[in-house]
Scaffold this active site. Sequence first.
Site, PDB file in Angstrom:
ATOM      1  CG  ASP A   1      10.056 -29.821 -39.060  1.00 14.07           C
ATOM      2  OD1 ASP A   1      10.588 -28.852 -38.470  1.00 14.07           O
ATOM      3  OD2 ASP A   1       8.849 -29.857 -39.343  1.00 14.07           O
TER       4      ASP A   1
ATOM      5  CE  LYS B   1       8.111 -28.140 -35.846  1.00  9.23           C
ATOM      6  NZ  LYS B   1       7.797 -26.873 -36.550  1.00  9.23           N
TER       7      LYS B   1
ATOM      8  CG  ASN C   1       7.123 -32.012 -36.054  1.00 10.47           C
ATOM      9  OD1 ASN C   1       5.940 -31.660 -36.004  1.00 10.47           O
ATOM     10  ND2 ASN C   1       7.967 -31.537 -36.952  1.00 10.47           N
TER      11      ASN C   1
END
Length: 409
Positions: A193, A195, A198
Amino acid sequence: MDSVMPSQEPPVDDKNDGVDLPSEETDGIAYISSSRKHDNIKDDSEDLKPVIDGVDGIKISQGLGLQDFDLIRVIGRGSYAKVLLVRLKKNDQIYAMKVVKKELVHDDEDIDWVQTEKHVFEQASSNPFLVGLHSCFQTTSRLFLVIEYVNGGDLMFHMQRQRKLPEEHARFYAAEICIALNFLHERGIIYRDLKLDNVLLDADGHIKLTDYGMCKEGLGPGDTTSTFCGTPNYIAPEILRGEEYGFSVDWWALGVLMFEMMAGRSPFDIITDNPDMNTEDYLFQVILEKPIRIPRFLSVKASHVLKGFLNKDPKERLGCRPQTGFSDIKSHAFFRSIDWDLLEKKQTLPPFQPQITDDYGLDNFDTQFTSEPVQLTPDDEDVIKRIDQSEFEGFEYINPLLLSAEESV
């Protein structure tokens, strides 16, 4: 555009401009940033006693409990949890607290997700570029994860102001992200995850990855998985092709993120009035079939490293060779100016220091959250009766390193 998630994992919001708000609660631990400023920040903790009294605040095990914290502000929320800014009363230390309703964790797959995220948070505590865990506790209605509070905003927040970053800035952030990803990979964890949302910045400007809701644990050398999941714009081609995959998908996502930082846009931007070309399916077709066009204003080294990470064949992708993958990244010409030993010790000066204009850096968080009343909705006794408390045995945790440090103060 919504994240694409496996059935056994909770949906994680992937919007760059906010968060879905289907209920009181949020996915993962991503902090939500906004360009909007707010004034007259007030500490609401003095107003909380009647609110907490309306909740099952009695902890059901030994250790920390809700009564040990002052709740200061809401800083994020979504479909699965609420994230609060809190103060540990005994030493005035500031943390973020993720609150998950047990009624939303209602089957074995959801339990596995919660345990995986908790376990990754535990391991992350020993890495300077990952958000770590302070403690966990529970009541009959809720699970509480107390984590590091990072107050400098996320890269999306800063990219919205800068449009694109100088290559030397992108190089610094990418190198610290590489250390964080390699740390996870060495422990058999695919992050899945990565991105802009984050990647958080601390007060000094160093990065910290957060939100482990999509992590996959337990992969040994050469092991693979096949779950279809991720944030659409960052999903690697091998996932879209339905192939077994390993750590390669994280290095692809890093290539996408580096392209966004240096070019100021996604490598898969679709600018068209044709509604058929603004769909998720068409985006996936672009990722699978279209060649990556590198902007001419980027340096030769930057162009080469982007082509390396964004190779559609994971066997040829930078970082993916067995045994030498991470060494290949560190020795790449784009990263040649990085002193990796100093960087890992956080002894390299960050290129940018976030502005912290109040005690908590709350102007890096969206006012739609920080303006909310700091409260937990009262418990429903009928709902609590339906919860199998045995499913949450062993959830309690206190980081031994933090505990010993606090006791020595």
